[in-house]
Design an enzyme around this catalytic site. Structure first.
Site, PDB file in Angstrom:
ATOM      1  N   CYS A 185       0.975  -0.983   0.263  1.00 33.36           N
ATOM      2  CA  CYS A 185      -0.498  -0.110  -0.138  1.00 33.36           C
ATOM      3  C   CYS A 185       1.140   1.699   0.386  1.00 33.36           C
ATOM      4  O   CYS A 185       1.691   1.432   0.861  1.00 33.36           O
ATOM      5  CB  CYS A 185      -1.110  -0.059   1.044  1.00 33.36           C
ATOM      6  SG  CYS A 185      -2.290   1.533   1.692  1.00 33.36           S
ATOM      7  N   HIS A 204     -10.495   1.657   2.125  1.00 31.77           N
ATOM      8  CA  HIS A 204      -9.842   2.488   2.327  1.00 31.77           C
ATOM      9  C   HIS A 204     -10.875   3.207   3.207  1.00 31.77           C
ATOM     10  O   HIS A 204     -10.544   4.105   3.860  1.00 31.77           O
ATOM     11  CB  HIS A 204      -8.569   3.604   1.833  1.00 31.77           C
ATOM     12  CG  HIS A 204      -7.405   3.104   1.459  1.00 31.77           C
ATOM     13  ND1 HIS A 204      -6.512   2.811   2.619  1.00 31.77           N
ATOM     14  CD2 HIS A 204      -6.836   2.222   0.244  1.00 31.77           C
ATOM     15  CE1 HIS A 204      -5.192   2.622   2.136  1.00 31.77           C
ATOM     16  NE2 HIS A 204      -5.585   1.801   0.988  1.00 31.77           N
ATOM     17  N   HIS A 215      -9.136  -4.024  -1.925  1.00 30.68           N
ATOM     18  CA  HIS A 215      -7.807  -3.179  -1.289  1.00 30.68           C
ATOM     19  C   HIS A 215      -8.458  -2.276  -0.720  1.00 30.68           C
ATOM     20  O   HIS A 215      -8.700  -0.866   0.366  1.00 30.68           O
ATOM     21  CB  HIS A 215      -6.461  -2.891  -1.835  1.00 30.68           C
ATOM     22  CG  HIS A 215      -5.835  -2.062  -0.634  1.00 30.68           C
ATOM     23  ND1 HIS A 215      -4.218  -3.701  -0.522  1.00 30.68           N
ATOM     24  CD2 HIS A 215      -5.368  -1.324  -0.804  1.00 30.68           C
ATOM     25  CE1 HIS A 215      -3.660  -2.352  -0.278  1.00 30.68           C
ATOM     26  NE2 HIS A 215      -3.908  -0.476  -0.469  1.00 30.68           N
ATOM     27  N   GLU A 216      -8.853  -0.950  -1.932  1.00 27.05           N
ATOM     28  CA  GLU A 216      -9.595   0.411  -2.249  1.00 27.05           C
ATOM     29  C   GLU A 216     -10.582   0.980  -1.685  1.00 27.05           C
ATOM     30  O   GLU A 216     -10.546   1.313  -0.824  1.00 27.05           O
ATOM     31  CB  GLU A 216      -9.343   0.701  -3.533  1.00 27.05           C
ATOM     32  CG  GLU A 216      -7.988   0.895  -4.891  1.00 27.05           C
ATOM     33  CD  GLU A 216      -7.037   1.019  -3.139  1.00 27.05           C
ATOM     34  OE1 GLU A 216      -6.720   2.220  -2.966  1.00 27.05           O
ATOM     35  OE2 GLU A 216      -5.984   0.237  -4.148  1.00 27.05           O
TER      36      GLU A 216
HETATM   37 ZN   LIG Z   1      -3.644   1.124   0.390  1.00 24.08          ZN
END
Ligand SMILES: [Zn+2]
Length: 189
Positions: free
Chosen positions: A115, A163, A159-160
């Site tokens: 990341c 966030h 993953h995004e």
């Molecule tokens: Zn990330």
């Protein structure tokens, strides 16, 4: 142009913020930001530009990584042939994307995840849904999209989207057994 200095890391508490929905139609400010995020990804995977601007290669970025708590992210995933030449590019600049369905079947990246906001890679397998369907507005094509993603792309998108809820990839790693293969999961090379 966005640079590494614009990206906050996990030492900054802002990274744990729950991001807010973005109102549509997109304001010029939000649109420009999203385009800059996408441009950053493209440059980061370009040999010349990444060297020139000292960019860490990345396939995805979320607005909160710039300290902006909005549910927006960009994706730039390249497929390569056996000679290492890019053959296909998958690109999105997503606003308010949501997972609308997913498989129970899991998958994980054999190399673990990384990341832009985590300076030192944390080792360990990150369980993800093997297949997800995501709906949202894509600013690159100016339309609502329904993305059915598997494999690497599915992992990038999850993953995004994490966030947006202040979740980092290493939160998912088994603390006691980080590198014990996850049962019944698909391994993505
Ligand atoms: Zn990330």
């Amino acid at each position: 142009m966005l640079l590494m200095k614009d990206i906050i890391n996990d030492q900054n508490k802002l990274i744990r913020t729950i991001s807010k929905e973005v109102s549509l139609p997109l304001s010029k400010e939000d649109h420009d930001l999203l385009m800059e995020m996408h441009e950053f990804l493209v440059a980061s995977q370009d040999e010349e530009l990444s060297e020139k601007y000292n960019l860490r290669p990345a396939v995805g970025i979320a607005a909160i990584q710039l300290g902006i708590p909005k549910r927006m992210c960009a994706i730039h995933v390249l497929d390569y042939d056996e000679n290492g030449e890019p053959t296909k590019s998958t690109d999105y600049a997503l606003v308010n994307p949501k997972i609308v369905s997913y498989t129970q079947k899991q998958s994980y990246l054999k190399t673990g995840e990384a990341c832009l906001s985590v300076d030192e890679d944390v080792k360990g397998y990150v369980p993800r849904h093997a297949k997800v369907t995501i709906e949202g507005y894509d600013a690159l094509t100016d339309q609502n999209v329904s993305i059915v993603a598997r494999g690497f792309l599915a992992i990038c998108l999850q993953h995004e989207l994490d966030h947006f809820d202040g979740v980092l990839y290493y939160d998912h790693i088994n603390k006691d057994y980080p590198l014990v293969p996850i049962e019944n999961a698909m391994v993505i090379e």
